[in-house]
Design a protein around this motif. Sequence first.
Motif, PDB file in Angstrom:
ATOM      1  N   VAL A  63      35.424  46.884  47.434  1.00 33.88           N
ATOM      2  CA  VAL A  63      34.296  47.919  48.243  1.00 33.88           C
ATOM      3  C   VAL A  63      33.463  48.272  47.504  1.00 33.88           C
ATOM      4  CG1 VAL A  63      35.103  49.514  48.695  1.00 33.88           C
ATOM      5  CG2 VAL A  63      36.895  48.809  48.790  1.00 33.88           C
ATOM      6  N   THR A  64      32.516  48.390  48.215  1.00 31.96           N
ATOM      7  CA  THR A  64      31.135  48.940  47.974  1.00 31.96           C
ATOM      8  C   THR A  64      30.672  50.130  48.250  1.00 31.96           C
ATOM      9  OG1 THR A  64      29.599  48.522  49.794  1.00 31.96           O
ATOM     10  CG2 THR A  64      29.689  47.013  49.118  1.00 31.96           C
ATOM     11  N   PRO A  65      29.833  50.671  46.904  1.00 28.47           N
ATOM     12  CA  PRO A  65      29.434  52.467  47.509  1.00 28.47           C
ATOM     13  C   PRO A  65      29.504  52.867  48.449  1.00 28.47           C
ATOM     14  CG  PRO A  65      28.578  51.331  45.054  1.00 28.47           C
ATOM     15  CD  PRO A  65      28.814  50.161  46.557  1.00 28.47           C
ATOM     16  N   GLU A  66      29.006  52.661  49.519  1.00 28.64           N
ATOM     17  CA  GLU A  66      29.164  52.718  51.229  1.00 28.64           C
ATOM     18  C   GLU A  66      30.331  52.317  52.204  1.00 28.64           C
ATOM     19  OE1 GLU A  66      27.124  50.278  48.853  1.00 28.64           O
ATOM     20  OE2 GLU A  66      25.259  51.995  48.832  1.00 28.64           O
ATOM     21  N   GLY A  67      31.212  51.873  51.216  1.00 27.96           N
ATOM     22  CA  GLY A  67      32.336  51.555  51.851  1.00 27.96           C
ATOM     23  C   GLY A  67      32.349  50.200  52.712  1.00 27.96           C
ATOM     24  N   GLY A  68      31.440  48.870  52.548  1.00 27.54           N
ATOM     25  CA  GLY A  68      31.646  48.014  53.393  1.00 27.54           C
ATOM     26  C   GLY A  68      32.940  46.886  52.560  1.00 27.54           C
ATOM     27  N   LEU A  69      33.140  46.072  52.876  1.00 27.13           N
ATOM     28  CA  LEU A  69      34.551  45.104  51.704  1.00 27.13           C
ATOM     29  C   LEU A  69      33.635  44.263  52.160  1.00 27.13           C
ATOM     30  CD1 LEU A  69      37.313  46.853  54.265  1.00 27.13           C
ATOM     31  CD2 LEU A  69      36.272  47.951  52.412  1.00 27.13           C
ATOM     32  N   ILE A  70      34.010  42.988  50.796  1.00 27.86           N
ATOM     33  CA  ILE A  70      33.721  41.324  50.920  1.00 27.86           C
ATOM     34  C   ILE A  70      34.483  41.926  50.389  1.00 27.86           C
ATOM     35  CG2 ILE A  70      31.884  40.422  49.184  1.00 27.86           C
ATOM     36  CD1 ILE A  70      30.460  42.743  48.916  1.00 27.86           C
ATOM     37  N   ARG A  71      35.478  39.914  51.434  1.00 27.41           N
ATOM     38  CA  ARG A  71      36.706  39.088  50.721  1.00 27.41           C
ATOM     39  C   ARG A  71      36.183  38.540  49.899  1.00 27.41           C
ATOM     40  NH1 ARG A  71      39.118  37.039  56.469  1.00 27.41           N
ATOM     41  NH2 ARG A  71      36.765  36.378  56.092  1.00 27.41           N
ATOM     42  N   GLY A  72      37.116  37.731  48.740  1.00 22.59           N
ATOM     43  CA  GLY A  72      36.910  37.251  47.978  1.00 22.59           C
ATOM     44  C   GLY A  72      36.893  37.281  46.522  1.00 22.59           C
ATOM     45  N   GLY A  73      36.088  36.846  45.313  1.00 24.53           N
ATOM     46  CA  GLY A  73      36.548  37.063  44.046  1.00 24.53           C
ATOM     47  C   GLY A  73      35.122  37.841  43.267  1.00 24.53           C
ATOM     48  N   LEU A  74      35.524  37.999  42.369  1.00 25.93           N
ATOM     49  CA  LEU A  74      33.367  38.784  42.024  1.00 25.93           C
ATOM     50  C   LEU A  74      33.638  37.221  40.981  1.00 25.93           C
ATOM     51  CD1 LEU A  74      31.242  40.923  41.741  1.00 25.93           C
ATOM     52  CD2 LEU A  74      32.951  42.631  40.227  1.00 25.93           C
ATOM     53  N   PHE A  75      32.006  37.660  40.644  1.00 25.07           N
ATOM     54  CA  PHE A  75      31.183  36.970  39.397  1.00 25.07           C
ATOM     55  C   PHE A  75      30.425  37.738  38.708  1.00 25.07           C
ATOM     56  CE2 PHE A  75      33.652  33.744  41.532  1.00 25.07           C
ATOM     57  CZ  PHE A  75      34.484  32.404  40.770  1.00 25.07           C
ATOM     58  N   ASP A  76      29.873  37.343  37.696  1.00 26.62           N
ATOM     59  CA  ASP A  76      29.458  38.510  36.455  1.00 26.62           C
ATOM     60  C   ASP A  76      28.036  36.948  36.430  1.00 26.62           C
ATOM     61  OD1 ASP A  76      29.349  36.277  34.691  1.00 26.62           O
ATOM     62  OD2 ASP A  76      30.451  37.292  32.911  1.00 26.62           O
ATOM     63  N   PRO A  77      26.804  37.572  36.138  1.00 24.88           N
ATOM     64  CA  PRO A  77      25.817  37.367  36.472  1.00 24.88           C
ATOM     65  C   PRO A  77      25.476  35.459  35.867  1.00 24.88           C
ATOM     66  CG  PRO A  77      25.025  39.806  35.746  1.00 24.88           C
ATOM     67  CD  PRO A  77      26.517  39.659  35.898  1.00 24.88           C
ATOM     68  N   ALA A  78      26.585  35.887  34.889  1.00 26.85           N
ATOM     69  CA  ALA A  78      25.977  34.340  34.076  1.00 26.85           C
ATOM     70  C   ALA A  78      27.569  33.572  34.848  1.00 26.85           C
ATOM     71  CB  ALA A  78      26.574  34.507  32.336  1.00 26.85           C
ATOM     72  N   GLY A  79      27.736  33.625  36.149  1.00 27.78           N
ATOM     73  CA  GLY A  79      28.680  33.052  37.015  1.00 27.78           C
ATOM     74  C   GLY A  79      30.346  32.867  36.414  1.00 27.78           C
ATOM     75  N   LEU A  80      30.455  34.010  35.183  1.00 27.09           N
ATOM     76  CA  LEU A  80      31.784  33.904  35.020  1.00 27.09           C
ATOM     77  C   LEU A  80      32.485  34.411  35.305  1.00 27.09           C
ATOM     78  CD1 LEU A  80      31.187  33.699  30.785  1.00 27.09           C
ATOM     79  CD2 LEU A  80      31.402  32.111  32.083  1.00 27.09           C
ATOM     80  N   PRO A  81      34.117  34.111  36.190  1.00 32.29           N
ATOM     81  CA  PRO A  81      34.939  35.094  36.792  1.00 32.29           C
ATOM     82  C   PRO A  81      35.811  36.244  36.386  1.00 32.29           C
ATOM     83  CG  PRO A  81      36.248  33.276  36.217  1.00 32.29           C
ATOM     84  CD  PRO A  81      34.603  33.254  35.148  1.00 32.29           C
ATOM     85  N   VAL A  82      34.335  37.652  36.771  1.00 30.45           N
ATOM     86  CA  VAL A  82      35.507  38.468  37.000  1.00 30.45           C
ATOM     87  C   VAL A  82      36.471  39.455  37.351  1.00 30.45           C
ATOM     88  CG1 VAL A  82      34.639  41.440  37.355  1.00 30.45           C
ATOM     89  CG2 VAL A  82      32.945  39.551  36.918  1.00 30.45           C
ATOM     90  N   THR A  83      36.778  38.387  38.206  1.00 33.58           N
ATOM     91  CA  THR A  83      38.287  38.435  38.828  1.00 33.58           C
ATOM     92  C   THR A  83      39.142  38.154  38.596  1.00 33.58           C
ATOM     93  OG1 THR A  83      36.982  38.698  41.479  1.00 33.58           O
ATOM     94  CG2 THR A  83      39.767  37.969  41.485  1.00 33.58           C
ATOM     95  N   ALA A  84      39.244  36.905  37.699  1.00 32.83           N
ATOM     96  CA  ALA A  84      40.269  36.995  36.674  1.00 32.83           C
ATOM     97  C   ALA A  84      40.640  36.995  35.830  1.00 32.83           C
ATOM     98  CB  ALA A  84      39.521  35.282  36.473  1.00 32.83           C
TER      99      ALA A  84
END
Length: 284
Positions: free
Chosen positions: A81-102
């Motif tokens: 969920v973004t600060p504005e309330g938008g919803l994004i499905r899936g996984g989050l990765f950091d700028p180096a491509g490492l999996p934050v979600t994991a």
Amino acid sequence: MSRFRIFKSIVAIAGVALCLAAAPACAADSAAAKAKSSPQENPAFKKFIDEGGRMEFLGNSYGVDGWLLIQKDDKISTIYVTPEGGLIRGGLFDPAGLPVTAQQITAYKARMNGSQGAVPGAEKGGASKAETVYAQVEKSNWVRVGSKDAPYMYVFMNVGCDHCQDFWKKLQPSVKAGSLQLRLVPFGREDINRDGGAALLSADKPGDAWQQFIDGKLEALAKDKIKGDALERIDANTKLVRTAEIPGPLPFSIYRKLTDGTVTAIVGEPDNIMVVQADLMKNE
């Protein structure tokens, strides 16, 4: 719980890589985009819960709140969920491509299996009130009394508080036995509490200094025992008590149960200390 999956289709959003998955989850729409990240207030989240789903907060990273969505058939997905309330499905990765979600899911599973750490980023908001305060307390100025390997609880206290001293006496046998760790969070504006608390934060052996003070040796936490920035750290604790709306009377205790991972707070001395000890008992 079902095996966790990390999705691989990557799209760059706001400087971080996010992957979008086709797994069932709440879709973003114009109404949800205006909603807050609270499950009770977000229409898409509310629909998911009404249909039998369950949500667990994963933490805040890179400015977005992560949620684990568990359907009634135990299938899972993640949504941010973004600060504005938008919803994004899936996984989050950091700028180096490492999996934050994991990493977030690993931390969540650890909490469900006895880890007492705070939800990553929960101090920024987005989580429940209890999780937010717990994360803020974890980052506050506290001293450890007892084994570093023992289950712990945070205790907000004034050094001059009789009830805080009585509470310590009841817990002392468990602390000495190595089955409980106390993380004392001293605070206060009055001289005895501000100076004494700063001295406690300065002590090389805070448990010994606290016990000596209780035994009547007030010099153990005298003003001349204060070191470095301890007064500033006490004042920061006092500010936290106000901003987090920590209730009285003291002591105020907060801990994560080892039994189910929930955060529990107790105002004043508990009616039954054995219930608290059972919450913090390791399951061997």
